[in-house]
Design an enzyme around this catalytic site. Structure first.
Site, PDB file in Angstrom:
ATOM      1  N   ASP A   1     -98.637 -65.551 -22.722  1.00 49.08           N
ATOM      2  CA  ASP A   1     -97.949 -64.071 -22.994  1.00 49.08           C
ATOM      3  C   ASP A   1     -99.086 -62.831 -23.133  1.00 49.08           C
ATOM      4  O   ASP A   1     -99.994 -63.232 -23.209  1.00 49.08           O
ATOM      5  CB  ASP A   1     -98.032 -64.572 -24.996  1.00 49.08           C
TER       6      ASP A   1
HETATM    7  C1  BGC Z   1     -94.179 -60.752 -26.037  1.00 43.89           C
HETATM    8  C2  BGC Z   1     -93.435 -61.370 -25.275  1.00 43.89           C
HETATM    9  C3  BGC Z   1     -93.146 -60.203 -24.080  1.00 43.89           C
HETATM   10  C4  BGC Z   1     -94.679 -59.799 -23.427  1.00 43.89           C
HETATM   11  C5  BGC Z   1     -94.268 -58.907 -21.932  1.00 43.89           C
HETATM   12  C6  BGC Z   1     -95.138 -59.528 -25.410  1.00 43.89           C
HETATM   13  O1  BGC Z   1     -95.636 -58.493 -26.848  1.00 43.89           O
HETATM   14  O2  BGC Z   1     -94.755 -61.447 -27.118  1.00 43.89           O
HETATM   15  O3  BGC Z   1     -92.189 -62.102 -25.422  1.00 43.89           O
HETATM   16  O4  BGC Z   1     -92.659 -60.855 -22.867  1.00 43.89           O
HETATM   17  O5  BGC Z   1     -95.209 -58.787 -24.583  1.00 43.89           O
HETATM   18  O6  BGC Z   1     -93.837 -57.324 -22.876  1.00 43.89           O
END
Ligand code: BGC
Length: 784
Positions: free
Chosen positions: A258
């Protein structure tokens, strides 16, 4: 075209410098992988999200890493709004489909697949190779800030809908990222609070949806989560990522972190998070230092690089540069999806559908009727290319002489709430029907923020209560991330739960209200009557950085059933304008053993006068199971389309796993019960038919015994008595009758076996002697 063979991938890795390898494993900027021109390795593009493509031209087209990218990212995920306040900046318009909270209520695999295909077309149009979704974290608590993105409190629906979305995407050439693996179920200190979950709950609930989706759809990537799991960062969790994901499930795609989730890059790489997103110069520098110190083996680095290259190859092979997405068709799909998912929670005296022909005046109240809240906020938020106004759609259905009025009412800033409510009540007294658009309390919600209440915006509760006193037909439409408390529920005629319905929700609602569409959504998460009833409430949200999932496997309806708590609306509930008769259930097996499957056939008839769809739910209820289990668990479901009077028979295949629990003492899925009751149901609290399937359980080895085991446990062991008598005869030179009566003296003691025995034999027998006898017995069973 980048299409290296396996050997060519190995050769590319062999030619790369260490700096190039670190680049490749670290992404490029916010939304790309690194290209290495020297070796002809291209970069690929990824972006969010699960129900709409969020393509930021400034962030993606502007290119490489810059100083502001961290700030841009933090602003994006921390936004508090639904996008209606201009925050989209330079985000390309795209289709905002129903969010996960509503799509889950469709229980419709085909619809989910079609959304995946439509998302793929928009990705292809934007030259995006990988969409960062779907997210399937279990909706363990309706307070969770990201509940709106996820499908259900149950792993079967979560896994099946996710698999359909993933297949829809990947069959059309765009990769999916199944996220967030695992147990990212709350936003409170989400990168540091450890989700402390026992292994049985992990296996049966939290990992089960991922396992199911991966088996059915093989996502190109899995995204590891922000949080620690049982004290170890998910991105650095060897057991989670290597033992379970790779070795047990055989997953062979790419594991991506993530965004900025990795704390120790070396540990993450060793554990199996191959791609660190997004690019971070500090983390790259730290990885170099870790490699120089010899803390990551060269084979691990090379294997991770090969994995990234195989993924890039997949992306490039499926790229369809000439795709033009048909946004109008996608708008129609978003309407259809919402119409097939919105849940009719309550419908007293057939308050709905409205009869446009006989209505004189319809009063529509609330800002949500003209500026609907169609989605949640956070990284998934999409810039909708078009939004249906529910009010416009309702008004469009007005016939001659039919009057439709709208009165605004905000969920946040009322100048004078009491005066507004008074004026609305006055207007309502002239109306035949009042439709109120209500919303949850807005103080905290969305990504980064769990809600701290299940209440509606305070003024909305007061408004509904006041309108209920008018004595006119009152319909409430709820827009919300997950459930809300409804203190007024007994006083209103009808309630429609639209959750976050996406850009076509307005038309879908109007169609349902006027009976052009028969509602057929059912709740994919229970609606507790009050916040205090939420499972695990007493340990939520944890303390000192640890969040114990105290309800264990009893998540959602499993908890309400166990505790005999009546929810406001149970899991699986949803009304229709027609009725369904469950006419027959039959099983193709007379008992279930360790190797069989069971096919269940259920016949359902539309016993009403309009066409409709029924979600038939199949639950399995164990009788006298070896371990404590939920009273019933969903194992399969099907949505059946029926004309008035028509009957259909649907088949469900129950596999071995559907009958088994995970026994942590044996690290295995175990079949152990007297029987299973197979239930065909209209909701988890509306069981219509059942059939009993006797079980031939597998032989379960007796519990391991030690000298400290209570005597009852020792006597329960099938071979212990004989072994002990034999041992006493040999060691104490006594007869077998004397040995038997010595042993009998220990019977009934709740103390440890050796403590009791030594009372009679002193130290003529040592604890270690008994330990040896027992070790041999334990060993016999573990070998068998
Ligand atoms: C989120 C993800 C997301 C990523 C990119 C993170 O903060 O938890 O779900 O895909 O950001 O935006």
């Amino acid at each position: 075209m980048f299409q290296p063979s396996e050997d060519e991938i190995q050769s590319l890795v062999a030619q790369m410098t260490m700096a190039e390898k670190v680049d490749l494993l670290s992404g490029r900027g916010l939304w790309k992988t690194a290209s290495i021109e020297r070796l002809g390795i291209p970069s690929i593009v990824m972006t969010d999200g699960a129900y709409g493509v969020r393509y930021s031209t400034t962030q993606i087209d502007a290119g490489d890493n810059d100083e502001d990218s961290l700030r841009a990212f933090l602003e994006l995920v921390g936004q508090q709004g639904d996008g209606s306040d201009g925050m989209f900046g330079a985000t390309r318009p795209a289709t905002c489909f129903p969010n996960g909270n509503l799509l889950g209520c469709s229980w419709d695999i085909d619809l989910a697949y079609r959304m995946g295909a439509a998302l793929a077309a928009e990705c292809q149009d934007f030259d995006v190779h990988l969409l960062l979704g779907p997210g399937i974290n279990i909706r363990r608590t309706p307070l969770a800030g990201r509940a709106y993105e996820y499908y259900s409190e149950d792993p079967v629906i979560s896994g099946d809908i996710a698999a359909a979305v993933i297949s829809g995407l990947q069959d059309h050439g765009v990769g999916a990222s199944l996220k967030h693996f695992a147990c990212n179920n709350s936003e409170i200190e989400r990168t540091t609070t450890s989700s402390d979950v026992d292994e049985r709950a992990l296996r049966e609930i939290y990992l089960a949806g991922f396992e199911r989706a991966i088996e059915k759809s093989a996502p190109w990537t899995v995204m590891s989560a922000y949080n620690p799991l049982n004290g170890i960062q998910a991105a650095e969790h060897h057991w989670l990522l290597r033992t379970v994901l790779r070795e047990e499930w055989g997953y062979d795609g790419l594991v991506v972190s993530d965004w900025h989730a990795i704390k120790d890059r070396g540990a993450a790489l060793n554990a199996g998070t191959e791609l660190d997103m997004p690019e971070s110069q500090p983390r790259k520098a730290r990885l170099h230092a870790t490699i120089d110190a010899g803390d990551v083996a060269p084979e691990i680095i090379d294997a991770a690089c090969a994995q990234v290259l195989a993924f890039v190859r997949k992306c490039k092979m499926h790229e369809r540069r000439d795709t033009a997405a048909d946004l109008d068709a996608h708008h129609a799909l978003s309407r259809e999806m919402a119409a097939e998912s919105i849940v009719l929670l309550r419908n007293e005296d057939k308050a709905l559908p409205l009869d446009a022909g006989c209505l004189c005046e319809l009063l529509v109240v609330g800002d949500g009727a003209v500026t609907p809240v169609i989605q949640g906020s956070g990284s998934a938020t999409t810039n909708p290319y078009r939004v249906d106004s529910p009010f416009v759609q309702i008004a469009a259905r007005a016939k001659d002489g039919f009057k439709v009025r709208h009165l605004p009412f905000s969920a946040t800033a009322q100048v004078d709430t009491a005066a507004s409510i008074k004026a609305i009540v006055e207007a309502a007294s002239h109306a035949d029907v009042i439709v109120v658009f209500a919303e949850n309390e807005k103080s905290r919600h969305g990504e980064g923020n769990d809600r701290d209440t299940l209440k509606l915006a305070a003024s909305h509760d007061a408004l509904i209560t006041a309108l209920a006193g008018v004595g006119r037909k009152l319909v409430v439409v709820l827009s919300m991330p997950d459930t809300v408390e409804m203190p007024w529920i007994a006083d209103v005629d009808a309630v429609l739960a639209s959750f976050y319905a996406g850009q076509g929700g307005g038309e879908a609602l109007a169609r349902i209200m006027f009976g052009e569409q028969n509602p057929c959504g059912k709740l994919s998460a229970s609606m507790p009557a009050r916040m205090q009833d939420i499972p695990g409430w007493h340990t939520y949200p944890g303390e000192h950085g640890r969040h114990v999932y105290s309800e264990s496997i009893f998540v959602g309806y499993r908890f309400y059933d166990l505790k005999a708590i009546a929810p406001a609306f149970p899991f699986g509930h949803g009304l229709s304008y027609t009725t369904f008769a469950y006419e027959a259930i039959d099983l193709d097996q007379r008992e279930i053993g360790t190797d069989a499957h069971c096919t269940v056939r259920v016949t359902v008839r539309n016993s009403g006068s309009v066409a409709g769809k029924e979600v038939v739910q199949l639950y399995v209820r164990p009788v006298a199971p070896g371990l404590k289990r939920p009273i019933r668990e969903l194992k399969s479901f099907a949505k059946v389309d029926l004309q008035p009077g028509e009957a259909k028979t649907v088949s469900f295949m129950l596999t071995q796993r559907d009958f088994r629990y995970f026994d942590t003492s044996r690290s295995a899925w175990v079949l152990d019960a007297e029987a299973f009751v197979i239930e065909a149901a209209a909701s988890s609290r509306d069981i219509r038919l059942s059939a009993t399937l006797p079980c031939r359980p597998e032989a379960v080895p007796p519990p391991v015994i030690t000298p400290n085991s209570p005597t009852a446990v020792v006597f329960a062991h099938p071979k212990a008595v004989a072994a002990l008598v034999h041992f006493f005869v040999a060691t104490l030179s006594i007869s077998s009758a004397e040995a038997t009566s010595l042993l009998a003296k220990t019977k009934g003691s709740f103390l440890g076996f050796y403590d009791t025995l030594s009372w009679y034999v002193g130290d003529s027998l040592k604890e270690s002697d008994i330990a040896d006898v027992f070790a041999q017995l334990n060993d016999d069973y573990s070998r068998a």
